[in-house]
Design a protein around this motif. Structure first.
Motif, PDB file in Angstrom:
ATOM      1  N   ARG A   8     -11.207  -2.237   2.226  1.00  0.00           N
ATOM      2  CA  ARG A   8      -9.859  -1.352   1.644  1.00  0.00           C
ATOM      3  C   ARG A   8     -10.435  -0.143   1.254  1.00  0.00           C
ATOM      4  O   ARG A   8     -11.308  -0.103   0.310  1.00  0.00           O
ATOM      5  CB  ARG A   8      -9.089  -2.234   0.564  1.00  0.00           C
ATOM      6  CG  ARG A   8      -7.715  -1.550   0.469  1.00  0.00           C
ATOM      7  CD  ARG A   8      -7.064  -2.313  -0.466  1.00  0.00           C
ATOM      8  NE  ARG A   8      -7.649  -2.655  -1.738  1.00  0.00           N
ATOM      9  CZ  ARG A   8      -7.543  -4.074  -2.004  1.00  0.00           C
ATOM     10  NH1 ARG A   8      -6.843  -5.049  -1.545  1.00  0.00           N
ATOM     11  NH2 ARG A   8      -8.272  -4.207  -3.385  1.00  0.00           N
ATOM     12  N   CYS A   9     -10.221   0.973   1.800  1.00  0.00           N
ATOM     13  CA  CYS A   9     -10.705   2.449   1.208  1.00  0.00           C
ATOM     14  C   CYS A   9      -9.574   3.427   1.495  1.00  0.00           C
ATOM     15  O   CYS A   9      -8.725   3.402   2.147  1.00  0.00           O
ATOM     16  CB  CYS A   9     -11.856   2.548   2.009  1.00  0.00           C
ATOM     17  SG  CYS A   9     -11.833   2.561   3.909  1.00  0.00           S
ATOM     18  N   ILE A  36     -11.118   7.169   8.462  1.00  0.00           N
ATOM     19  CA  ILE A  36     -10.460   6.774   7.338  1.00  0.00           C
ATOM     20  C   ILE A  36      -9.313   7.957   7.199  1.00  0.00           C
ATOM     21  O   ILE A  36      -9.711   9.125   6.840  1.00  0.00           O
ATOM     22  CB  ILE A  36     -11.338   6.918   5.884  1.00  0.00           C
ATOM     23  CG1 ILE A  36     -12.655   6.303   6.146  1.00  0.00           C
ATOM     24  CG2 ILE A  36     -10.641   6.381   4.702  1.00  0.00           C
ATOM     25  CD1 ILE A  36     -12.437   4.902   6.602  1.00  0.00           C
ATOM     26  N   THR A  37      -8.160   7.461   7.180  1.00  0.00           N
ATOM     27  CA  THR A  37      -7.133   8.411   7.369  1.00  0.00           C
ATOM     28  C   THR A  37      -6.184   8.443   5.715  1.00  0.00           C
ATOM     29  O   THR A  37      -5.711   9.342   5.528  1.00  0.00           O
ATOM     30  CB  THR A  37      -5.891   8.169   8.264  1.00  0.00           C
ATOM     31  OG1 THR A  37      -5.469   6.768   8.220  1.00  0.00           O
ATOM     32  CG2 THR A  37      -6.476   8.229   9.616  1.00  0.00           C
ATOM     33  N   ALA A  38      -6.527   7.550   5.204  1.00  0.00           N
ATOM     34  CA  ALA A  38      -5.594   7.233   3.834  1.00  0.00           C
ATOM     35  C   ALA A  38      -6.338   8.362   2.847  1.00  0.00           C
ATOM     36  O   ALA A  38      -7.480   8.298   2.573  1.00  0.00           O
ATOM     37  CB  ALA A  38      -5.678   6.057   3.311  1.00  0.00           C
ATOM     38  N   THR A  39      -5.634   8.698   1.947  1.00  0.00           N
ATOM     39  CA  THR A  39      -5.852   9.856   0.889  1.00  0.00           C
ATOM     40  C   THR A  39      -5.561   9.269  -0.554  1.00  0.00           C
ATOM     41  O   THR A  39      -5.689  10.058  -1.291  1.00  0.00           O
ATOM     42  CB  THR A  39      -5.340  11.230   1.198  1.00  0.00           C
ATOM     43  OG1 THR A  39      -3.858  11.298   1.137  1.00  0.00           O
ATOM     44  CG2 THR A  39      -5.839  11.704   2.416  1.00  0.00           C
ATOM     45  N   SER A  40      -5.243   8.044  -0.645  1.00  0.00           N
ATOM     46  CA  SER A  40      -4.589   7.673  -1.953  1.00  0.00           C
ATOM     47  C   SER A  40      -5.012   6.143  -1.921  1.00  0.00           C
ATOM     48  O   SER A  40      -4.938   5.343  -0.926  1.00  0.00           O
ATOM     49  CB  SER A  40      -3.306   7.731  -1.933  1.00  0.00           C
ATOM     50  OG  SER A  40      -2.585   6.982  -2.907  1.00  0.00           O
ATOM     51  N   ALA A  41      -5.434   5.560  -3.201  1.00  0.00           N
ATOM     52  CA  ALA A  41      -5.575   4.197  -3.624  1.00  0.00           C
ATOM     53  C   ALA A  41      -4.043   3.359  -3.430  1.00  0.00           C
ATOM     54  O   ALA A  41      -4.221   2.150  -3.381  1.00  0.00           O
ATOM     55  CB  ALA A  41      -6.346   3.935  -4.839  1.00  0.00           C
ATOM     56  N   ASP A  42      -3.136   4.012  -3.559  1.00  0.00           N
ATOM     57  CA  ASP A  42      -1.759   3.546  -3.581  1.00  0.00           C
ATOM     58  C   ASP A  42      -1.362   2.920  -1.788  1.00  0.00           C
ATOM     59  O   ASP A  42      -0.434   2.059  -1.771  1.00  0.00           O
ATOM     60  CB  ASP A  42      -0.675   4.507  -4.099  1.00  0.00           C
ATOM     61  CG  ASP A  42      -1.000   4.568  -5.282  1.00  0.00           C
ATOM     62  OD1 ASP A  42      -1.373   3.630  -6.062  1.00  0.00           O
ATOM     63  OD2 ASP A  42      -0.397   5.920  -5.700  1.00  0.00           O
ATOM     64  N   SER A  43      -2.123   3.719  -1.008  1.00  0.00           N
ATOM     65  CA  SER A  43      -1.799   3.216   0.378  1.00  0.00           C
ATOM     66  C   SER A  43      -3.171   3.227   1.226  1.00  0.00           C
ATOM     67  O   SER A  43      -2.892   4.193   1.952  1.00  0.00           O
ATOM     68  CB  SER A  43      -0.854   4.154   1.060  1.00  0.00           C
ATOM     69  OG  SER A  43      -0.978   5.490   0.916  1.00  0.00           O
ATOM     70  N   ILE A  83     -15.822   8.794   0.547  1.00  0.00           N
ATOM     71  CA  ILE A  83     -14.743   7.595   0.650  1.00  0.00           C
ATOM     72  C   ILE A  83     -15.009   6.793  -0.270  1.00  0.00           C
ATOM     73  O   ILE A  83     -16.062   6.541  -1.041  1.00  0.00           O
ATOM     74  CB  ILE A  83     -15.509   6.838   1.909  1.00  0.00           C
ATOM     75  CG1 ILE A  83     -15.303   7.823   3.250  1.00  0.00           C
ATOM     76  CG2 ILE A  83     -14.675   5.720   2.212  1.00  0.00           C
ATOM     77  CD1 ILE A  83     -16.240   7.111   4.458  1.00  0.00           C
ATOM     78  N   TYR A  84     -13.913   6.239  -0.748  1.00  0.00           N
ATOM     79  CA  TYR A  84     -13.688   5.251  -1.856  1.00  0.00           C
ATOM     80  C   TYR A  84     -13.371   3.697  -1.483  1.00  0.00           C
ATOM     81  O   TYR A  84     -12.383   3.642  -0.781  1.00  0.00           O
ATOM     82  CB  TYR A  84     -12.747   5.717  -2.956  1.00  0.00           C
ATOM     83  CG  TYR A  84     -13.102   6.947  -3.482  1.00  0.00           C
ATOM     84  CD1 TYR A  84     -14.167   7.220  -4.224  1.00  0.00           C
ATOM     85  CD2 TYR A  84     -12.565   8.180  -2.817  1.00  0.00           C
ATOM     86  CE1 TYR A  84     -14.405   8.579  -4.978  1.00  0.00           C
ATOM     87  CE2 TYR A  84     -12.581   9.498  -3.404  1.00  0.00           C
ATOM     88  CZ  TYR A  84     -13.727   9.669  -4.342  1.00  0.00           C
ATOM     89  OH  TYR A  84     -14.281  11.004  -4.768  1.00  0.00           O
TER      90      TYR A  84
END
Length: 179
Positions: A8-9, A36-43, A83-84
């Motif tokens: 999950r990242c 990696i398209t997400a820019t938030s830990a929330d989604s 990346i996180y």
């Protein structure tokens, strides 16, 4: 034994493209140029892949999962693509060929043993046991003592910076997901 892994990242988006990563398990590349398209830990985004013929879960079984960002971009501290990672998990394949997982609310059979659910859709990170704590985290920009000083009882956010070595997480595989 065959496994289905998930990470999950999310990314710090910088420049005109999303972060891309290659993923390796024990030195074998298992995913190439994953965006990696997400820019938030929330989604967050979820990277999933299948690795076959690995060691069966046991007290001394672990896998080195390495994530390498393939399109580093850095201008300054506020324009830096990274990346996180905030979750790692796996589901292993049962002897009948199905991936299975026992949930806390799984039904029980007549013998009182929980019945595992067959997992066919790996797109949602909520189906994975994403709270596996790595036993070690290393990388070209990670300080040698960074992980050991954390206590290792909660998943810490792991950063993948640009660089040739990427970030390697040693992930224990100590039990089956269906027993």
């Amino acid at each position: 034994m065959d496994y289905r892994f998930a990470i999950r990242c999310w990314q710090d988006q910088a420049g005109d493209e999303n972060a891309k990563a290659n993923v390796f398990v024990d030195g074998v590349q298992v995913a190439t140029e994953v965006e990696i398209t997400a820019t938030s830990a929330d989604s967050p985004s979820t990277i999933t892949w299948e690795s076959t013929d690995l060691t069966a879960p046991a007290a001394d079984t672990s896998f080195d999962i390495k994530v390498v960002m393939t399109n580093d971009y850095y201008v300054d501290a506020s324009t830096d693509r990274n990346i996180y990672i905030n979750g790692i998990g796996y589901i292993n394949k049962d002897t009948d060929g199905d991936y299975k997982k026992i949930y806390s609310d799984s039904l029980e059979g007549a013998d009182g043993v929980k019945i595992p659910s067959v997992i066919t859709d790996f797109s949602g990170y909520d189906i994975h046991n994403m709270d596996i704590i790595p036993t070690a985290v290393t990388g070209d920009i990670i300080a040698d003592d960074w992980w050991s000083g954390r206590g290792n009882t909660d998943f810490e956010i792991i950063t993948v910076w640009g660089g040739d070595d990427g970030t390697t997480m040693t992930v224990p595989a100590t039990s089956t997901s269906y027993s």
